[in-house]
Design a protein around this motif. Structure first.
Motif, PDB file in Angstrom:
ATOM      1  N   GLU A 233      -6.750  -0.236  -4.128  1.00 40.77           N
ATOM      2  CA  GLU A 233      -8.001   0.398  -3.691  1.00 40.77           C
ATOM      3  C   GLU A 233      -7.792   1.312  -2.486  1.00 40.77           C
ATOM      4  O   GLU A 233      -8.438   2.357  -2.377  1.00 40.77           O
ATOM      5  CB  GLU A 233      -9.061  -0.674  -3.430  1.00 40.77           C
ATOM      6  N   ARG A 234      -6.882   0.972  -1.600  1.00 37.18           N
ATOM      7  CA  ARG A 234      -6.579   1.855  -0.460  1.00 37.18           C
ATOM      8  C   ARG A 234      -5.959   3.167  -0.918  1.00 37.18           C
ATOM      9  O   ARG A 234      -5.998   4.152  -0.190  1.00 37.18           O
ATOM     10  CB  ARG A 234      -5.651   1.151   0.521  1.00 37.18           C
TER      11      ARG A 234
ATOM     12  N   VAL B 145      -5.124 -10.634  -4.033  1.00 37.85           N
ATOM     13  CA  VAL B 145      -5.874  -9.826  -3.067  1.00 37.85           C
ATOM     14  C   VAL B 145      -5.012  -8.700  -2.489  1.00 37.85           C
ATOM     15  O   VAL B 145      -5.487  -7.572  -2.305  1.00 37.85           O
ATOM     16  CB  VAL B 145      -6.449 -10.726  -1.944  1.00 37.85           C
ATOM     17  N   ALA B 146      -3.750  -8.964  -2.226  1.00 40.07           N
ATOM     18  CA  ALA B 146      -2.871  -7.945  -1.644  1.00 40.07           C
ATOM     19  C   ALA B 146      -2.737  -6.740  -2.575  1.00 40.07           C
ATOM     20  O   ALA B 146      -2.828  -5.593  -2.123  1.00 40.07           O
ATOM     21  CB  ALA B 146      -1.501  -8.538  -1.330  1.00 40.07           C
TER      22      ALA B 146
ATOM     23  N   LEU C 216      -4.799  -5.870  -5.047  1.00 43.73           N
ATOM     24  CA  LEU C 216      -6.113  -5.228  -5.172  1.00 43.73           C
ATOM     25  C   LEU C 216      -6.374  -4.312  -3.978  1.00 43.73           C
ATOM     26  O   LEU C 216      -6.822  -3.172  -4.140  1.00 43.73           O
ATOM     27  CB  LEU C 216      -7.216  -6.286  -5.298  1.00 43.73           C
ATOM     28  N   ARG C 217      -6.058  -4.773  -2.781  1.00 50.45           N
ATOM     29  CA  ARG C 217      -6.244  -3.948  -1.580  1.00 50.45           C
ATOM     30  C   ARG C 217      -5.330  -2.728  -1.589  1.00 50.45           C
ATOM     31  O   ARG C 217      -5.749  -1.617  -1.259  1.00 50.45           O
ATOM     32  CB  ARG C 217      -5.981  -4.771  -0.315  1.00 50.45           C
ATOM     33  N   ALA C 218      -4.057  -2.938  -1.954  1.00 50.62           N
ATOM     34  CA  ALA C 218      -3.110  -1.817  -1.993  1.00 50.62           C
ATOM     35  C   ALA C 218      -3.579  -0.762  -2.980  1.00 50.62           C
ATOM     36  O   ALA C 218      -3.515   0.447  -2.699  1.00 50.62           O
ATOM     37  CB  ALA C 218      -1.714  -2.316  -2.367  1.00 50.62           C
TER      38      ALA C 218
ATOM     39  N   THR D 185       0.830  -1.197   0.000  1.00 47.39           N
ATOM     40  CA  THR D 185       0.000   0.000   0.000  1.00 47.39           C
ATOM     41  C   THR D 185       0.867   1.250   0.000  1.00 47.39           C
ATOM     42  O   THR D 185       0.602   2.212  -0.735  1.00 47.39           O
ATOM     43  CB  THR D 185      -0.936   0.001   1.230  1.00 47.39           C
TER      44      THR D 185
END
Length: 182
Positions: free
Chosen positions: A141-142, A134-135, A137-139, A106
């Protein structure tokens, strides 16, 4: 050096290359999941652009990622496919296995956004990643990236076709998000 909260993005050093080769590119599964082509071994002394930075290439900028606390190498980051006419680029991140799951991704994506939008005056950044990453995608989107689509069965990875997700972030949205955080 560009600094995030936990990591810094700096120029690639010669001593980074053996670590990146051993921990990222010699890992067949990781390499197959992160590259656009089939895995192939990299011999010592290779001039492969994933490892050795060619300063004359205008279309990409590569960084080594280091922990701010101790300067330990934790991965790579790059903007690639830089299009100066349309003011856009693609984001790439590769973290060493020991650095995953600690929030570095992130932070790296945020530092690349700062570089792309503030330093390079780009208008759009894009990320393509496997749908099961997933990691990443989260980074993304954050950091304000929005899912724009799915490329069904577009990536051949270790014997199977996988979906890819395309995410985008516009400079205006990045600035609005940064202003709201202050």
């Amino acid at each position: 050096m560009l600094k995030g909260g936990k990591v810094g993005l700096r120029a690639r050093h010669d001593e980074d290359i053996p670590i990146l080769r051993a921990e990222l590119y010699d890992d067949v599964v990781n390499s197959a999941r992160s590259e656009g082509g089939p895995w192939r071994p990299l011999p010592p002394g290779t001039k492969d652009p994933r490892l050795v930075v060619d300063e004359t290439r205008e279309g990409s900028v590569s960084f080594s990622v280091v922990e701010l606390a101790g300067g330990t190498l934790v991965g790579t980051a790059n903007l690639w496919g830089i299009d100066p006419h349309n003011r856009s680029a693609h984001v790439g991140v590769g973290l060493l296995p020991s650095a995953r799951g600690q929030g570095y991704g992130t932070d790296v994506v945020g530092a690349l956004c700062h570089y792309g939008f503030v330093v390079r005056s780009l208008q759009r950044l894009q990320i393509e990643t496997l749908a099961d990453n997933v990691a990443m995608l989260r980074a993304a989107e954050r950091n304000g990236f929005v899912r724009e689509g799915v490329l069904r069965s577009s990536a051949w990875v270790m014997g199977a076709f996988l979906d890819e997700v395309v995410l985008g972030l516009l400079e205006r949205d990045y600035r609005q998000s940064a202003a709201a955080a202050v």
